[in-house]
Design an enzyme around this catalytic site. Structure first.
Site, PDB file in Angstrom:
ATOM      1  N   LYS A 148       1.584   3.950  -3.082  1.00 11.50           N
ATOM      2  CA  LYS A 148       1.283   5.376  -2.970  1.00 11.50           C
ATOM      3  C   LYS A 148       2.552   6.223  -3.161  1.00 11.50           C
ATOM      4  O   LYS A 148       2.484   7.323  -3.725  1.00 11.50           O
ATOM      5  CB  LYS A 148       0.621   5.665  -1.627  1.00 11.50           C
ATOM      6  CG  LYS A 148      -0.776   5.042  -1.504  1.00 11.50           C
ATOM      7  CD  LYS A 148      -1.725   5.584  -2.565  1.00 11.50           C
ATOM      8  CE  LYS A 148      -3.148   5.079  -2.385  1.00 11.50           C
ATOM      9  NZ  LYS A 148      -4.089   5.641  -3.364  1.00 11.50           N
ATOM     10  N   TYR A 207       0.841  -1.209   0.000  1.00 12.99           N
ATOM     11  CA  TYR A 207       0.000   0.000   0.000  1.00 12.99           C
ATOM     12  C   TYR A 207       0.872   1.254   0.000  1.00 12.99           C
ATOM     13  O   TYR A 207       0.752   2.104  -0.888  1.00 12.99           O
ATOM     14  CB  TYR A 207      -0.970   0.004   1.182  1.00 12.99           C
ATOM     15  CG  TYR A 207      -1.927   1.172   1.115  1.00 12.99           C
ATOM     16  CD1 TYR A 207      -2.983   1.172   0.208  1.00 12.99           C
ATOM     17  CD2 TYR A 207      -1.748   2.297   1.914  1.00 12.99           C
ATOM     18  CE1 TYR A 207      -3.844   2.261   0.104  1.00 12.99           C
ATOM     19  CE2 TYR A 207      -2.604   3.386   1.821  1.00 12.99           C
ATOM     20  CZ  TYR A 207      -3.648   3.361   0.919  1.00 12.99           C
ATOM     21  OH  TYR A 207      -4.488   4.446   0.817  1.00 12.99           O
TER      22      TYR A 207
HETATM   23  N1  LIG Z   1      -9.945   6.494   3.265  1.00 14.05           N
HETATM   24  C1  LIG Z   1      -8.730   6.759   3.723  1.00 14.05           C
HETATM   25  O1  LIG Z   1      -8.468   6.727   4.921  1.00 14.05           O
HETATM   26  C2  LIG Z   1      -7.666   7.129   2.716  1.00 14.05           C
HETATM   27  C3  LIG Z   1      -6.473   7.713   3.167  1.00 14.05           C
HETATM   28  C4  LIG Z   1      -5.483   8.039   2.237  1.00 14.05           C
HETATM   29  C5  LIG Z   1      -5.694   7.774   0.896  1.00 14.05           C
HETATM   30  N2  LIG Z   1      -6.847   7.190   0.491  1.00 14.05           N
HETATM   31  C6  LIG Z   1      -7.026   6.925  -0.941  1.00 14.05           C
HETATM   32  O2  LIG Z   1      -8.201   7.585  -1.386  1.00 14.05           O
HETATM   33  C7  LIG Z   1      -8.718   6.898  -2.526  1.00 14.05           C
HETATM   34  C8  LIG Z   1     -10.214   6.692  -2.325  1.00 14.05           C
HETATM   35  O3  LIG Z   1     -10.430   5.819  -1.244  1.00 14.05           O
HETATM   36  P1  LIG Z   1     -11.773   5.784  -0.371  1.00 14.05           P
HETATM   37  O4  LIG Z   1     -11.416   6.227   0.969  1.00 14.05           O
HETATM   38  O5  LIG Z   1     -12.875   6.458  -1.108  1.00 14.05           O
HETATM   39  O6  LIG Z   1     -11.982   4.206  -0.333  1.00 14.05           O
HETATM   40  P2  LIG Z   1     -13.150   3.324  -0.924  1.00 14.05           P
HETATM   41  O7  LIG Z   1     -12.768   1.915  -0.655  1.00 14.05           O
HETATM   42  O8  LIG Z   1     -14.445   3.819  -0.372  1.00 14.05           O
HETATM   43  O9  LIG Z   1     -13.106   3.627  -2.506  1.00 14.05           O
HETATM   44  C9  LIG Z   1     -12.184   3.060  -3.404  1.00 14.05           C
HETATM   45  C10 LIG Z   1     -12.938   2.715  -4.689  1.00 14.05           C
HETATM   46  O10 LIG Z   1     -12.013   2.192  -5.644  1.00 14.05           O
HETATM   47  C11 LIG Z   1     -12.682   1.154  -6.342  1.00 14.05           C
HETATM   48  N3  LIG Z   1     -11.761   0.231  -6.974  1.00 14.05           N
HETATM   49  C12 LIG Z   1     -10.993  -0.697  -6.358  1.00 14.05           C
HETATM   50  N4  LIG Z   1     -10.326  -1.405  -7.274  1.00 14.05           N
HETATM   51  C13 LIG Z   1     -10.674  -0.910  -8.503  1.00 14.05           C
HETATM   52  C14 LIG Z   1     -10.323  -1.241  -9.824  1.00 14.05           C
HETATM   53  N5  LIG Z   1      -9.467  -2.237 -10.094  1.00 14.05           N
HETATM   54  N6  LIG Z   1     -10.873  -0.526 -10.833  1.00 14.05           N
HETATM   55  C15 LIG Z   1     -11.764   0.465 -10.564  1.00 14.05           C
HETATM   56  N7  LIG Z   1     -12.131   0.810  -9.327  1.00 14.05           N
HETATM   57  C16 LIG Z   1     -11.599   0.131  -8.302  1.00 14.05           C
HETATM   58  C17 LIG Z   1     -13.529   0.466  -5.278  1.00 14.05           C
HETATM   59  O11 LIG Z   1     -14.552  -0.331  -5.855  1.00 14.05           O
HETATM   60  C18 LIG Z   1     -14.024   1.642  -4.467  1.00 14.05           C
HETATM   61  O12 LIG Z   1     -15.275   2.076  -4.930  1.00 14.05           O
HETATM   62  C19 LIG Z   1      -7.914   5.601  -2.634  1.00 14.05           C
HETATM   63  O13 LIG Z   1      -6.925   5.752  -3.635  1.00 14.05           O
HETATM   64  C20 LIG Z   1      -7.260   5.480  -1.276  1.00 14.05           C
HETATM   65  O14 LIG Z   1      -6.062   4.730  -1.328  1.00 14.05           O
HETATM   66  C21 LIG Z   1      -7.857   6.884   1.357  1.00 14.05           C
END
Ligand SMILES: NC(=O)c1ccc[n+]([C@@H]2O[C@H](COP(=O)([O-])OP(=O)(O)OC[C@H]3O[C@@H](n4cnc5c(N)ncnc54)[C@H](O)[C@@H]3O)[C@@H](O)[C@H]2O)c1
Length: 238
Positions: free
Chosen positions: A148, A144
């Protein structure tokens, strides 16, 4: 036929952040192409596209469609997966899966976006990185943070290349957000993580959306290749 309305592409649109972003752009009258591997809850006006971001041809087809049907302004790579696991137990299969979605998927998104936006005379790419890409993490699959960190690096490369074509590329690096991916942690773990943040809480999806909207705005023209922390001050790179 080309729609003169402004267009935005958001991957991961079924997720918490992707959905919040989609609603934000829709409120401002954009045609939003929301791409996700999962079915998306219907939102009025959203063009929902089911695709896997690891499928390069599908990502390029989406870019061609969005550019043909709208005045495409921005592309946001928000699709991602996250896995808690003791680091010594992290498997190679999960490594491959996380790198494929979080890093290769963003590579495809940046490449497709640069292609269509540069031909249109400019635009914005915003990638969703993470503080994990800056400081790593315990209890999280090492892929992860590695993925990133790769996203942060891709952001700089596409910023340099895009600058020649009016395409600015930036990233945000959020810490753990309330809801969304943090659901994978227990309540006790979430409370502990919140307490250790200088602001005493986790971030909110809307707080990331505001920064992404700034970076995606055609009006901002001198922030390029930045990885903007959205972490409450839990990590302050100089
Ligand atoms: N939520 C947190 O705490 C956090 C912190 C830092 C970074 N992020 C990043 O923010 C972004 C959004 O995350 P989130 O919090 O909305 O999580 P989330 O799990 O709610 O959303 C992620 C989405 O990506 C989709 N996805 C996964 N694999 C895929 C693929 N192969 N093709 C197309 N879509 C795909 C999932 O179906 C999901 O809808 C991500 O990149 C995550 O790494 C999140």
């Amino acid at each position: 036929m080309s729609d003169q309305r402004r267009g935005a592409v958001i991957t991961g649109a079924a997720g918490d952040l992707g959905r919040d972003l989609a609603e934000s752009f829709l409120r401002d009258g954009y045609v939003v192409f929301g791409a996700d591997v999962m079915p998306q809850p219907p939102i009025e006006g959203l063009v929902a596209v089911t695709l896997d971001v690891t499928d390069r041809a599908a990502v390029f087809a989406l870019a061609a469609r969005a550019a043909a049907e709208t005045r495409l302004e921005c592309w946001i790579n928000a699709a991602g997966i996250f896995l808690t696991v003791p680091v010594p137990a992290a498997s190679e299969a999960d490594w491959q899966r996380i790198i494929a979605v979080n890093l290769t998927g963003v590579f495809h998104g940046c490449a497709a976006a640069l292609d269509v936006l540069s031909r249109a005379g400019g635009g914005r790419i915003v990638n969703i990185g993470s503080v994990s890409g800056q400081i790593g993490g315990v209890g999280v699959h090492p892929a992860y943070g590695a993925s990133k960190a790769g996203v942060h690096s891709l952001t700089k490369t596409y910023a340099l290349e895009g600058a020649r074509h009016g395409v600015l590329c930036n990233a945000v690096a959020p810490s753990l957000l309330d809801g969304s991916m943090s659901r994978i942690f227990s309540v006790a773990q979430r409370e502990r993580l919140a307490r250790t943040n200088p602001l005493g809480r986790m971030g909110r999806v809307g707080e990331v959306t505001r920064v992404v909207r700034f970076l995606a705005d055609l009006g901002q023209t001198f922030v390029n290749g930045a990885v903007v922390p959205v972490n409450g001050g839990s990590y302050m790179p100089s």
